[in-house]
Design an enzyme around this catalytic site. Sequence first.
Site, PDB file in Angstrom:
ATOM      1  N   ARG A   4      -6.292 -28.032  22.120  1.00  0.00           N
ATOM      2  CA  ARG A   4      -7.105 -27.539  21.006  1.00  0.00           C
ATOM      3  C   ARG A   4      -7.062 -26.038  20.903  1.00  0.00           C
ATOM      4  O   ARG A   4      -6.942 -25.474  19.837  1.00  0.00           O
ATOM      5  CB  ARG A   4      -8.548 -28.008  21.190  1.00  0.00           C
ATOM      6  CG  ARG A   4      -9.531 -27.293  20.288  1.00  0.00           C
ATOM      7  CD  ARG A   4     -10.847 -27.977  20.244  1.00  0.00           C
ATOM      8  NE  ARG A   4     -10.681 -29.380  20.009  1.00  0.00           N
ATOM      9  CZ  ARG A   4     -11.445 -30.335  20.546  1.00  0.00           C
ATOM     10  NH1 ARG A   4     -12.422 -30.009  21.349  1.00  0.00           N
ATOM     11  NH2 ARG A   4     -11.218 -31.593  20.275  1.00  0.00           N
ATOM     12  N   TYR A   5      -7.203 -25.378  22.028  1.00  0.00           N
ATOM     13  CA  TYR A   5      -7.233 -23.920  22.035  1.00  0.00           C
ATOM     14  C   TYR A   5      -5.832 -23.391  22.318  1.00  0.00           C
ATOM     15  O   TYR A   5      -5.023 -24.076  22.949  1.00  0.00           O
ATOM     16  CB  TYR A   5      -8.200 -23.438  23.115  1.00  0.00           C
ATOM     17  CG  TYR A   5      -9.626 -23.891  22.912  1.00  0.00           C
ATOM     18  CD1 TYR A   5     -10.428 -23.283  21.955  1.00  0.00           C
ATOM     19  CD2 TYR A   5     -10.173 -24.919  23.673  1.00  0.00           C
ATOM     20  CE1 TYR A   5     -11.744 -23.685  21.764  1.00  0.00           C
ATOM     21  CE2 TYR A   5     -11.494 -25.322  23.497  1.00  0.00           C
ATOM     22  CZ  TYR A   5     -12.276 -24.704  22.550  1.00  0.00           C
ATOM     23  OH  TYR A   5     -13.565 -25.093  22.381  1.00  0.00           O
TER      24      TYR A   5
ATOM     25  N   ARG B 229      -4.849 -23.055  26.473  1.00  0.00           N
ATOM     26  CA  ARG B 229      -5.265 -23.982  27.535  1.00  0.00           C
ATOM     27  C   ARG B 229      -5.260 -25.426  27.049  1.00  0.00           C
ATOM     28  O   ARG B 229      -5.474 -25.688  25.878  1.00  0.00           O
ATOM     29  CB  ARG B 229      -6.656 -23.609  28.068  1.00  0.00           C
ATOM     30  CG  ARG B 229      -7.741 -23.460  27.002  1.00  0.00           C
ATOM     31  CD  ARG B 229      -8.775 -22.441  27.496  1.00  0.00           C
ATOM     32  NE  ARG B 229      -9.959 -22.311  26.653  1.00  0.00           N
ATOM     33  CZ  ARG B 229     -10.009 -21.584  25.547  1.00  0.00           C
ATOM     34  NH1 ARG B 229      -8.935 -20.982  25.091  1.00  0.00           N
ATOM     35  NH2 ARG B 229     -11.137 -21.478  24.867  1.00  0.00           N
TER      36      ARG B 229
ATOM     37  N   CYS C 112     -14.628 -43.368  36.732  1.00  0.00           N
ATOM     38  CA  CYS C 112     -15.637 -42.473  37.289  1.00  0.00           C
ATOM     39  C   CYS C 112     -16.365 -43.204  38.394  1.00  0.00           C
ATOM     40  O   CYS C 112     -16.384 -44.427  38.434  1.00  0.00           O
ATOM     41  CB  CYS C 112     -16.650 -42.072  36.223  1.00  0.00           C
ATOM     42  SG  CYS C 112     -15.925 -41.066  34.931  1.00  0.00           S
TER      43      CYS C 112
ATOM     44  N   CYS D 194     -22.065 -42.151  33.530  1.00  0.00           N
ATOM     45  CA  CYS D 194     -23.222 -41.474  32.947  1.00  0.00           C
ATOM     46  C   CYS D 194     -23.535 -42.129  31.613  1.00  0.00           C
ATOM     47  O   CYS D 194     -22.644 -42.353  30.806  1.00  0.00           O
ATOM     48  CB  CYS D 194     -22.911 -39.999  32.716  1.00  0.00           C
ATOM     49  SG  CYS D 194     -22.260 -39.195  34.174  1.00  0.00           S
TER      50      CYS D 194
ATOM     51  N   CYS E 176     -22.327 -40.228  28.478  1.00  0.00           N
ATOM     52  CA  CYS E 176     -20.933 -39.769  28.489  1.00  0.00           C
ATOM     53  C   CYS E 176     -20.357 -39.617  27.086  1.00  0.00           C
ATOM     54  O   CYS E 176     -20.452 -40.505  26.254  1.00  0.00           O
ATOM     55  CB  CYS E 176     -20.061 -40.739  29.276  1.00  0.00           C
ATOM     56  SG  CYS E 176     -18.342 -40.195  29.316  1.00  0.00           S
TER      57      CYS E 176
ATOM     58  N   ARG F 132     -17.156 -39.258  26.508  1.00  0.00           N
ATOM     59  CA  ARG F 132     -15.850 -39.920  26.412  1.00  0.00           C
ATOM     60  C   ARG F 132     -15.978 -41.412  26.640  1.00  0.00           C
ATOM     61  O   ARG F 132     -15.113 -42.030  27.234  1.00  0.00           O
ATOM     62  CB  ARG F 132     -14.877 -39.333  27.438  1.00  0.00           C
ATOM     63  CG  ARG F 132     -14.654 -37.868  27.242  1.00  0.00           C
ATOM     64  CD  ARG F 132     -13.236 -37.436  27.542  1.00  0.00           C
ATOM     65  NE  ARG F 132     -13.139 -36.010  27.323  1.00  0.00           N
ATOM     66  CZ  ARG F 132     -13.146 -35.105  28.294  1.00  0.00           C
ATOM     67  NH1 ARG F 132     -13.177 -35.488  29.557  1.00  0.00           N
ATOM     68  NH2 ARG F 132     -13.103 -33.829  28.016  1.00  0.00           N
TER      69      ARG F 132
ATOM     70  N   ASP G 249     -23.380 -34.410  21.982  1.00  0.00           N
ATOM     71  CA  ASP G 249     -22.531 -34.607  20.810  1.00  0.00           C
ATOM     72  C   ASP G 249     -22.807 -35.933  20.102  1.00  0.00           C
ATOM     73  O   ASP G 249     -23.756 -36.638  20.413  1.00  0.00           O
ATOM     74  CB  ASP G 249     -21.056 -34.435  21.171  1.00  0.00           C
ATOM     75  CG  ASP G 249     -20.627 -35.500  22.139  1.00  0.00           C
ATOM     76  OD1 ASP G 249     -20.949 -36.669  21.905  1.00  0.00           O
ATOM     77  OD2 ASP G 249     -19.959 -35.154  23.136  1.00  0.00           O
TER      78      ASP G 249
ATOM     79  N   ASP H  85     -20.385 -28.396  20.458  1.00  0.00           N
ATOM     80  CA  ASP H  85     -18.972 -28.726  20.333  1.00  0.00           C
ATOM     81  C   ASP H  85     -18.787 -29.288  18.925  1.00  0.00           C
ATOM     82  O   ASP H  85     -19.353 -30.333  18.592  1.00  0.00           O
ATOM     83  CB  ASP H  85     -18.558 -29.743  21.409  1.00  0.00           C
ATOM     84  CG  ASP H  85     -17.149 -29.454  21.934  1.00  0.00           C
ATOM     85  OD1 ASP H  85     -16.347 -28.889  21.164  1.00  0.00           O
ATOM     86  OD2 ASP H  85     -16.860 -29.800  23.088  1.00  0.00           O
TER      87      ASP H  85
ATOM     88  N   LYS I 289     -15.901 -25.388  20.930  1.00  0.00           N
ATOM     89  CA  LYS I 289     -17.249 -24.976  21.314  1.00  0.00           C
ATOM     90  C   LYS I 289     -17.713 -23.780  20.494  1.00  0.00           C
ATOM     91  O   LYS I 289     -17.019 -22.771  20.432  1.00  0.00           O
ATOM     92  CB  LYS I 289     -17.238 -24.598  22.792  1.00  0.00           C
ATOM     93  CG  LYS I 289     -16.859 -25.748  23.692  1.00  0.00           C
ATOM     94  CD  LYS I 289     -16.635 -25.248  25.116  1.00  0.00           C
ATOM     95  CE  LYS I 289     -16.163 -26.334  26.039  1.00  0.00           C
ATOM     96  NZ  LYS I 289     -14.754 -26.721  25.771  1.00  0.00           N
TER      97      LYS I 289
END
Length: 420
Positions: free
Chosen positions: A118-119, A122, A131, A135, A138, A140, A299, A336, A343
């Site tokens: 995206r950036y 990076r 995981c 969570c 989450c 994702r 989000d 985000d 962000k």
Amino acid sequence: METYQKTDYRSVPLFRNVEPGDWNNWKWQLKNVIRDIPTLKKIIKIDREEESELKLCLKRFRMGITPYYASLIDPEYKRCPIRLQAVPRINELHDDTEDSDDPLGEDTDSPEPGITHRYPDRVLLLVTRVCSMYCRHCTRRRLVGDEDTHLGSVNLENCLEYIRRHKEVRDVLISGGDPLMLDDTKLETIIRQIHMIKHVEIIRLGTRTPVVMPQRITKSLVSMLKKYHPFYINTHFNHPKEITSEARKACERLADAGIPVGNQSVLLKDVNDCPSIMKKLMQGLLMIRVRPYYIYQCDLSRGISHFRTSITKGMEIIENLRGHTTGMATPTFVVDAPGGGGKIPVMPNYILAQSDRRFALRNYEGVITTYTQPEDVFSDCGQCHICDDDKYKSNDGIASLLKGDKLCLEPKNLKRRRRF
Ligand SMILES: *Cc1c(COP(=O)(O)O)cnc(C)c1O
Ligand code: SF4
């Protein structure tokens, strides 16, 4: 100085007979992850109604709680912040009108399965979908937990090839799932290959294990990671209750190996949407040598609307930190952007007014002050030629407007432009 309570896991009847050697072994923790209701009921109180709701949830989303994290749950208190992050609630089945499966456009910005680019400088590299703890908030969840697979090696080779081809990538962020679910050997294979790429200057890894399974941060893991400096870790503490002596030991071990540890919290309703809780969390993190990095606005992922709170709350939290405590304990609050804008920092406004020469600013105490800008403000280029290297120029976005390279930025299909 505060001493951290060792979690007394033996006070949980289910774990009474577990030997410390097992408890402190991450493989044991993984083998004993709590995935079903009968086991969970041996740890916390669940009433009939909750149980039937939980059953419905488990049909759609998986549950996974490490014994360690489960031992932090208050067995009686329904609103326990640890419980809210670990135990599904019926609200997960509620689809809010704003919800989407990929609100951050991570799949859209993916040139290669496993990579989000995206950036400019990076990339995010997803190495697993697994995981230790799932969570409930989450972001994702479209990827995580539905399929118990690490990404195959073929896939990974393509990702590495992508990074090798893209010389502008100076920073690789290893994420998932939780990358520390891979064993040391597998993980090292990946890290070593990234480390070998000449234009990659730093490697970062995002993991929640220091919080949910601190036993994973072993001496051997850490001595492997420190071969690949500059290596950074970002973790994910959300509540002061998560700062235990075990978590502390894990974070200190990383710091001792020269690995700077940052923290990314998510602003979660009923968990940490309170300026005082956040202040305690941020200050507590510094005491275990973790530097607060970001607080994320929750989000728009599907099934987590019950965790959302207002952006205003995040601004209030920052207002309560900046100046009141050290800047080291003050992370950046970010939204985000839905659709993949990345962000966007949001903070209280400290600028009250501006004139040609003066700024009127206010501080955290409400003091209003002025700063007089120098008259001769035009930068005189020192001809150092650092800007000859494309790497250090920002040629797009708002930065290009400030530089005078462009007069304006406009949407591609601007109606006004199509009139003629
Ligand atoms: C957050 C994020 C990063 C890293 O952002 P930093 O501000 O550099 O920490 C990189 N790629 C994607 C897609 C991200 O969401
Ligand atoms: S550790 Fe991260 S990826 Fe895994 S469930 Fe939690 S938030 Fe999602």
